[in-house]
Design a protein around this motif. Structure first.
Motif, PDB file in Angstrom:
ATOM      1  N   SER A 126     -11.569   5.339  -7.550  1.00  0.00           N
ATOM      2  CA  SER A 126     -12.070   6.271  -6.538  1.00  0.00           C
ATOM      3  C   SER A 126     -11.774   5.628  -5.188  1.00  0.00           C
ATOM      4  O   SER A 126     -11.093   4.593  -5.112  1.00  0.00           O
ATOM      5  CB  SER A 126     -13.567   6.511  -6.723  1.00  0.00           C
ATOM      6  N   ASP A 127     -12.304   6.197  -4.122  1.00  0.00           N
ATOM      7  CA  ASP A 127     -12.116   5.588  -2.808  1.00  0.00           C
ATOM      8  C   ASP A 127     -12.865   4.266  -2.683  1.00  0.00           C
ATOM      9  O   ASP A 127     -12.556   3.453  -1.807  1.00  0.00           O
ATOM     10  CB  ASP A 127     -12.599   6.544  -1.708  1.00  0.00           C
ATOM     11  N   THR A 128     -13.846   4.044  -3.559  1.00  0.00           N
ATOM     12  CA  THR A 128     -14.705   2.856  -3.462  1.00  0.00           C
ATOM     13  C   THR A 128     -14.490   1.862  -4.597  1.00  0.00           C
ATOM     14  O   THR A 128     -14.413   0.655  -4.366  1.00  0.00           O
ATOM     15  CB  THR A 128     -16.187   3.276  -3.447  1.00  0.00           C
ATOM     16  N   TRP A 129     -14.360   2.340  -5.826  1.00  0.00           N
ATOM     17  CA  TRP A 129     -14.312   1.476  -7.004  1.00  0.00           C
ATOM     18  C   TRP A 129     -12.891   1.319  -7.524  1.00  0.00           C
ATOM     19  O   TRP A 129     -12.074   2.246  -7.443  1.00  0.00           O
ATOM     20  CB  TRP A 129     -15.204   2.023  -8.109  1.00  0.00           C
ATOM     21  N   PHE A 130     -12.612   0.150  -8.106  1.00  0.00           N
ATOM     22  CA  PHE A 130     -11.283  -0.117  -8.664  1.00  0.00           C
ATOM     23  C   PHE A 130     -11.399  -1.170  -9.759  1.00  0.00           C
ATOM     24  O   PHE A 130     -12.395  -1.896  -9.857  1.00  0.00           O
ATOM     25  CB  PHE A 130     -10.310  -0.575  -7.576  1.00  0.00           C
ATOM     26  N   THR A 155       0.812  -1.218   0.000  1.00  0.00           N
ATOM     27  CA  THR A 155       0.000   0.000   0.000  1.00  0.00           C
ATOM     28  C   THR A 155       0.846   1.269   0.000  1.00  0.00           C
ATOM     29  O   THR A 155       0.450   2.295   0.549  1.00  0.00           O
ATOM     30  CB  THR A 155      -0.943   0.007   1.215  1.00  0.00           C
ATOM     31  N   THR A 156       2.003   1.228  -0.644  1.00  0.00           N
ATOM     32  CA  THR A 156       2.846   2.428  -0.704  1.00  0.00           C
ATOM     33  C   THR A 156       2.288   3.461  -1.678  1.00  0.00           C
ATOM     34  O   THR A 156       2.631   4.635  -1.606  1.00  0.00           O
ATOM     35  CB  THR A 156       4.275   2.054  -1.122  1.00  0.00           C
ATOM     36  N   SER A 157       1.416   3.036  -2.609  1.00  0.00           N
ATOM     37  CA  SER A 157       0.756   3.951  -3.539  1.00  0.00           C
ATOM     38  C   SER A 157      -0.742   3.935  -3.277  1.00  0.00           C
ATOM     39  O   SER A 157      -1.313   2.894  -2.936  1.00  0.00           O
ATOM     40  CB  SER A 157       1.027   3.540  -4.988  1.00  0.00           C
ATOM     41  N   GLU A 158      -1.397   5.099  -3.424  1.00  0.00           N
ATOM     42  CA  GLU A 158      -2.839   5.163  -3.227  1.00  0.00           C
ATOM     43  C   GLU A 158      -3.609   4.646  -4.435  1.00  0.00           C
ATOM     44  O   GLU A 158      -4.775   4.254  -4.308  1.00  0.00           O
ATOM     45  CB  GLU A 158      -3.269   6.605  -2.928  1.00  0.00           C
ATOM     46  N   LYS A 159      -2.993   4.640  -5.615  1.00  0.00           N
ATOM     47  CA  LYS A 159      -3.662   4.217  -6.850  1.00  0.00           C
ATOM     48  C   LYS A 159      -3.358   2.769  -7.218  1.00  0.00           C
ATOM     49  O   LYS A 159      -4.254   1.994  -7.551  1.00  0.00           O
ATOM     50  CB  LYS A 159      -3.254   5.139  -8.003  1.00  0.00           C
ATOM     51  N   PHE A 160      -2.076   2.414  -7.222  1.00  0.00           N
ATOM     52  CA  PHE A 160      -1.649   1.089  -7.637  1.00  0.00           C
ATOM     53  C   PHE A 160      -1.375   0.245  -6.391  1.00  0.00           C
ATOM     54  O   PHE A 160      -0.469   0.556  -5.618  1.00  0.00           O
ATOM     55  CB  PHE A 160      -0.398   1.164  -8.508  1.00  0.00           C
ATOM     56  N   GLN A 217      -0.956 -16.812  -6.145  1.00  0.00           N
ATOM     57  CA  GLN A 217      -1.689 -15.700  -6.749  1.00  0.00           C
ATOM     58  C   GLN A 217      -0.833 -14.434  -6.748  1.00  0.00           C
ATOM     59  O   GLN A 217      -0.065 -14.174  -5.820  1.00  0.00           O
ATOM     60  CB  GLN A 217      -2.962 -15.465  -5.926  1.00  0.00           C
ATOM     61  N   ILE A 218      -0.980 -13.639  -7.807  1.00  0.00           N
ATOM     62  CA  ILE A 218      -0.396 -12.309  -7.872  1.00  0.00           C
ATOM     63  C   ILE A 218      -1.379 -11.421  -8.620  1.00  0.00           C
ATOM     64  O   ILE A 218      -2.053 -11.881  -9.551  1.00  0.00           O
ATOM     65  CB  ILE A 218       0.993 -12.322  -8.556  1.00  0.00           C
ATOM     66  N   GLY A 219      -1.510 -10.170  -8.200  1.00  0.00           N
ATOM     67  CA  GLY A 219      -2.487  -9.308  -8.856  1.00  0.00           C
ATOM     68  C   GLY A 219      -2.247  -7.837  -8.570  1.00  0.00           C
ATOM     69  O   GLY A 219      -1.304  -7.461  -7.859  1.00  0.00           O
ATOM     70  N   LEU A 220      -3.124  -7.008  -9.126  1.00  0.00           N
ATOM     71  CA  LEU A 220      -3.005  -5.555  -8.981  1.00  0.00           C
ATOM     72  C   LEU A 220      -4.388  -4.932  -8.987  1.00  0.00           C
ATOM     73  O   LEU A 220      -5.209  -5.215  -9.868  1.00  0.00           O
ATOM     74  CB  LEU A 220      -2.182  -4.963 -10.132  1.00  0.00           C
TER      75      LEU A 220
END
Length: 215
Positions: A166-170, A117-122, A158-161
């Motif tokens: 938004s704060d809710t959807w990804f 969780t070092t990035s807020e987007k990725f 498993q590996i994923g991204l």
């Protein structure tokens, strides 16, 4: 039995420790759901008794529902739900290629995941866990009288991204490998005069893309 109970207690302690870290965080969302389209591509092989040969199992595309519970922002458990239908053939046997019809697989899988969780987007993650595959509604094809598949446990990685919209959807991309082996018995007494045992490694790759929501 003692080792099993010790493992259960250690896991319970781990869950209690990591879940306590975000209890007072008002922005923390413990539940997450993903809906993926998944390509299920078996990396199959087999050891077939009596007639020799190998196995060919079809690739398929399925919908998959995933339910995750986050103990904190980094650690989660994910339950992976979906069902697949595969065409099955015995190939290069002493009796030639044999159509063994199709079979449905119900493979619920539970993985423990770590999210970076070092990035807020990725937000990449890795996971590992267990799988239990149930074989059902097998159609034996035109040659066999009956085909029996043993339900079995397997190991999953498993590996994923997740990419946050938004704060809710990804949106999500995910790659899983399930190490899955089953014992198969082909009753072909009518056509071949024999019952044929086989040790089949299915070992599918699951390649998924989808959308998710935090609740």
């Amino acid at each position: 039995m003692k080792n099993f109970m010790l493992s259960v207690l250690m896991f319970a302690g781990f869950v209690s420790f990591v879940s306590a870290q975000d209890r007072n965080d008002a922005d923390f969302s413990p539940w997450q759901f993903r809906l993926r389209g998944v390509v299920v591509a078996p990396a199959e092989s087999a050891s077939i008794g009596t007639i020799g040969g190998d196995v060919d199992i079809s690739t398929t595309v399925i919908p998959e529902l995933d339910i995750s519970y986050f103990f904190n922002r980094n650690w989660s458990l994910e339950l992976i739900l979906g069902t697949t239908k595969h065409d099955v053939k015995a190939v290069n046997t002493a009796a030639g290629d044999i159509d063994l019809g199709h079979v449905w697989l119900l493979p619920p899988t539970l993985t423990l995941q770590y999210h970076l969780t070092t990035s807020e987007k990725f937000i990449p993650y890795i996971g590992a866990g267990i799988n239990y595959t149930i074989f059902y509604s097998a159609d034996e094809g035109p040659v066999a009288d009956k085909v029996d598949y043993d339900n079995t446990f397997g190991f999953a990685t498993q590996i994923g991204l997740d990419y946050m919209l938004s704060d809710t959807w990804f949106i999500n991309i995910d790659l899983k490998k399930i190490f899955l082996q089953t014992d198969v018995t082909v009753n072909a007494n009518t056509a071949l005069g024999a019952s044929v045992p086989a040790d089949v490694d299915i070992n599918p790759w699951l390649i998924g893309f989808g959308i998710g929501v935090k609740l």
